[in-house]
Each structure stands twice: as structure tokens, then as C-alpha cells.
Scaffold this motif. Structure first.
Motif, mmCIF file in Angstrom:
data_model
loop_
_atom_site.group_PDB
_atom_site.id
_atom_site.type_symbol
_atom_site.label_atom_id
_atom_site.label_comp_id
_atom_site.label_asym_id
_atom_site.label_seq_id
_atom_site.Cartn_x
_atom_site.Cartn_y
_atom_site.Cartn_z
ATOM 1 N N GLU A 64 0.844 -1.191 0.000
ATOM 2 C CA GLU A 64 0.000 0.000 0.000
ATOM 3 C C GLU A 64 0.881 1.244 0.000
ATOM 4 O O GLU A 64 1.999 1.206 0.498
ATOM 5 C CB GLU A 64 -0.889 0.042 1.251
ATOM 6 C CG GLU A 64 -1.856 -1.110 1.369
ATOM 7 C CD GLU A 64 -2.674 -1.027 2.644
ATOM 8 O OE1 GLU A 64 -3.792 -0.474 2.590
ATOM 9 O OE2 GLU A 64 -2.178 -1.491 3.685
ATOM 10 N N THR A 65 0.356 2.329 -0.556
ATOM 11 C CA THR A 65 1.048 3.614 -0.490
ATOM 12 C C THR A 65 0.050 4.693 -0.064
ATOM 13 O O THR A 65 -1.136 4.610 -0.362
ATOM 14 C CB THR A 65 1.669 4.023 -1.843
ATOM 15 O OG1 THR A 65 0.641 4.106 -2.826
ATOM 16 C CG2 THR A 65 2.738 3.056 -2.282
ATOM 17 N N SER A 98 5.321 3.994 1.692
ATOM 18 C CA SER A 98 4.912 2.647 1.307
ATOM 19 C C SER A 98 4.851 1.736 2.515
ATOM 20 O O SER A 98 5.625 1.894 3.466
ATOM 21 C CB SER A 98 5.910 2.069 0.298
ATOM 22 O OG SER A 98 5.945 2.858 -0.864
ATOM 23 N N PHE A 99 3.952 0.752 2.416
ATOM 24 C CA PHE A 99 3.748 -0.211 3.488
ATOM 25 C C PHE A 99 3.645 -1.612 2.893
ATOM 26 O O PHE A 99 3.137 -1.784 1.788
ATOM 27 C CB PHE A 99 2.442 0.082 4.241
ATOM 28 C CG PHE A 99 2.402 1.449 4.836
ATOM 29 C CD1 PHE A 99 2.805 1.655 6.142
ATOM 30 C CD2 PHE A 99 1.982 2.537 4.085
ATOM 31 C CE1 PHE A 99 2.786 2.932 6.688
ATOM 32 C CE2 PHE A 99 1.955 3.808 4.623
ATOM 33 C CZ PHE A 99 2.362 4.005 5.931
ATOM 34 N N THR A 100 4.117 -2.593 3.639
ATOM 35 C CA THR A 100 3.939 -3.996 3.295
ATOM 36 C C THR A 100 3.262 -4.659 4.484
ATOM 37 O O THR A 100 3.831 -4.685 5.581
ATOM 38 C CB THR A 100 5.290 -4.680 2.997
ATOM 39 O OG1 THR A 100 5.937 -3.963 1.938
ATOM 40 C CG2 THR A 100 5.093 -6.130 2.606
ATOM 41 N N GLY A 106 9.000 2.568 3.849
ATOM 42 C CA GLY A 106 9.808 3.777 3.758
ATOM 43 C C GLY A 106 9.154 4.847 2.921
ATOM 44 O O GLY A 106 8.044 4.727 2.436
ATOM 45 N N LEU A 107 9.896 5.891 2.752
ATOM 46 C CA LEU A 107 9.484 7.091 2.046
ATOM 47 C C LEU A 107 10.018 7.049 0.622
ATOM 48 O O LEU A 107 11.096 6.524 0.366
ATOM 49 C CB LEU A 107 10.075 8.289 2.799
ATOM 50 C CG LEU A 107 9.769 9.702 2.382
ATOM 51 C CD1 LEU A 107 8.271 9.978 2.490
ATOM 52 C CD2 LEU A 107 10.532 10.670 3.282
ATOM 53 N N SER A 108 9.244 7.592 -0.317
ATOM 54 C CA SER A 108 9.705 7.816 -1.682
ATOM 55 C C SER A 108 9.597 9.318 -1.920
ATOM 56 O O SER A 108 8.504 9.877 -1.982
ATOM 57 C CB SER A 108 8.838 7.055 -2.679
ATOM 58 O OG SER A 108 9.242 7.357 -3.994
ATOM 59 N N ASN A 123 12.689 1.622 -8.970
ATOM 60 C CA ASN A 123 11.368 1.767 -8.352
ATOM 61 C C ASN A 123 11.281 3.096 -7.610
ATOM 62 O O ASN A 123 11.162 3.116 -6.394
ATOM 63 C CB ASN A 123 11.116 0.619 -7.359
ATOM 64 C CG ASN A 123 11.066 -0.720 -8.029
ATOM 65 O OD1 ASN A 123 10.414 -0.886 -9.051
ATOM 66 N ND2 ASN A 123 11.766 -1.676 -7.464
ATOM 67 N N PRO A 124 11.329 4.215 -8.303
ATOM 68 C CA PRO A 124 11.385 5.501 -7.613
ATOM 69 C C PRO A 124 10.121 5.831 -6.826
ATOM 70 O O PRO A 124 10.142 6.684 -5.955
ATOM 71 C CB PRO A 124 11.610 6.509 -8.737
ATOM 72 C CG PRO A 124 11.101 5.835 -9.960
ATOM 73 C CD PRO A 124 11.339 4.376 -9.758
ATOM 74 N N ASN A 125 8.999 5.157 -7.113
ATOM 75 C CA ASN A 125 7.762 5.438 -6.388
ATOM 76 C C ASN A 125 7.470 4.427 -5.291
ATOM 77 O O ASN A 125 6.360 4.347 -4.791
ATOM 78 C CB ASN A 125 6.582 5.525 -7.358
ATOM 79 C CG ASN A 125 6.709 6.726 -8.269
ATOM 80 O OD1 ASN A 125 7.144 7.790 -7.836
ATOM 81 N ND2 ASN A 125 6.359 6.559 -9.522
#
Length: 186
Positions: A64-65, A98-100, A106-108, A123-125
Motif C-alpha cells: 500500500e502507499t 509505502s507499506f507492506t 519507507g518514504l519515496s 522503483n522511484p515510487n
């Protein structure tokens, strides 16, 4: 008789809390601090920042983001300049966290000609724990120079939760005062 009175008081307090919109699992603004430890490149050192987001849409299932539309805000001090979420190259569609399975990945966060925090150039996003220095608008000038660590700070409850707590506390104090006055007059 006393038990019936206590039950009716508890039921009344629950009714007030429901009317005020208090939910058992209330969403909250979640705060994280992060530290960039740049160990190579032209500007080694530690740099500090923080971000916050509203967790109400997280399901804790899969990848998820959350972004700016979820209340994501960032403050990052790097090389004497303070950057915010609006500094991101793709704002307002980025930055994202982002979440798993509900755990922060972490942050993008990409600030053109300055830095990238994320999972990598491929994977910059996708948020991550790598820190890259960017020397020019050409992403080929990007060099991994360090790592990012995250630590969760305190969560801030939504205003409705605080309102429900205030109402319940005021009711409890009022009842205590009423009981004390009735004891004195009897």
C-alpha cells in the motif's frame, strides 16, 4: 438500585460518545522521524526529517502507499535548506510512503537536482531506506550515498476522539459533584 443507576449512566455516556462520532478504532495522524546517514559522496553526515500521514485508509494487507491526498506532509533539513512535500518533483502525486502488510517500507521522495529517498532508481515510487545524491536533472547522475532509518513518534488522535473524551470527562465530573452535593444535603 445503585447498579441500575450505574448501568444507566454508562449507557448514557456510550450514547453521548456515539453521538459525538467516537469510534473504537479511530484513525490517527501517525508521525515518523527519519535520519539520513550519508556515508559517502561530497556531503557525508547526518540529516534529519519527519513526516506524518492519516492512517484511516490503510488495510494492512499487501503493498500500500499513502500520499499527499492522505495528509502526507514532510519536513526535511538537508544542507541548510528545509524541504517539504511540495518540494518533490512529482508533487502532488508524490511523495509517498509505502507499506507492506501494514509495516512501513519507507518514504519515496525525489527533489530534483538534490536527492532521492527510496527503494532505488528502478522503483522511484516505492518507499525505501536508501539515500541518493543527485548532481543534475539527469537521473544518471544519481549516486547512492547512504541509508535512511525511520522511528515512529507519537500518534495524534483525531479531534472527534478528543471531543468524546472531553464530553465523557465533563459528565463524570458533573456526576461526582452532584453526588457530593447530595451527600452534603442529606
Amino acid at each position: 438500585m445503585k447498579l441500575a443507576k450505574d448501568i444507566s449512566v454508562a449507557a448514557f455516556a456510550v450514547a453521548i460518545a456515539v453521538a459525538a462520532g467516537v469510534k473504537p478504532t479511530q484513525a490517527a495522524l501517525v508521525n515518523y522521524d527519519f535520519t539520513v546517514n550519508a556515508t559517502s559522496g561530497d556531503r557525508p553526515g547526518q540529516y534529519f526529517g519527519s513526516f506524518r500521514y492519516d492512517d484511516s485508509t490503510l488495510t494492512a494487507i499487501g503493498e500500500e502507499t499513502l500520499g499527499v491526498s492522505n495528509g502526507l506532509s514532510i519536513v526535511f533539513d538537508y544542507l541548510g535548506t528545509q524541504y517539504t512535500e511540495a518540494s518533490d518533483f512529482d508533487y502532488p502525486s508524490s511523495p509517498v510512503v509505502s507499506f507492506t502488510n501494514g509495516n512501513l517500507s519507507g518514504l519515496s521522495y525525489l527533489v530534483e537536482d538534490r536527492f532521492l529517498i527510496g527503494n532505488g532508481l528502478g522503483n522511484p515510487n516505492t518507499g525505501g531506506t536508501k539515500f541518493y545524491s543527485i548532481l543534475s536533472a539527469d537521473l544518471l547522475s544519481t549516486t547512492e550515498v547512504g541509508a535512511v532509518t525511520y522511528s515512529k513518534s507519537t500518534s495524534v488522535p483525531e479531534p472527534m476522539t478528543l471531543g468524546g473524551i472531553a464530553i465523557a470527562s465533563a459528565m463524570a465530573l458533573g456526576m461526582k459533584r452532584k453526588k457530593k452535593l447530595s451527600t452534603v444535603t442529606n
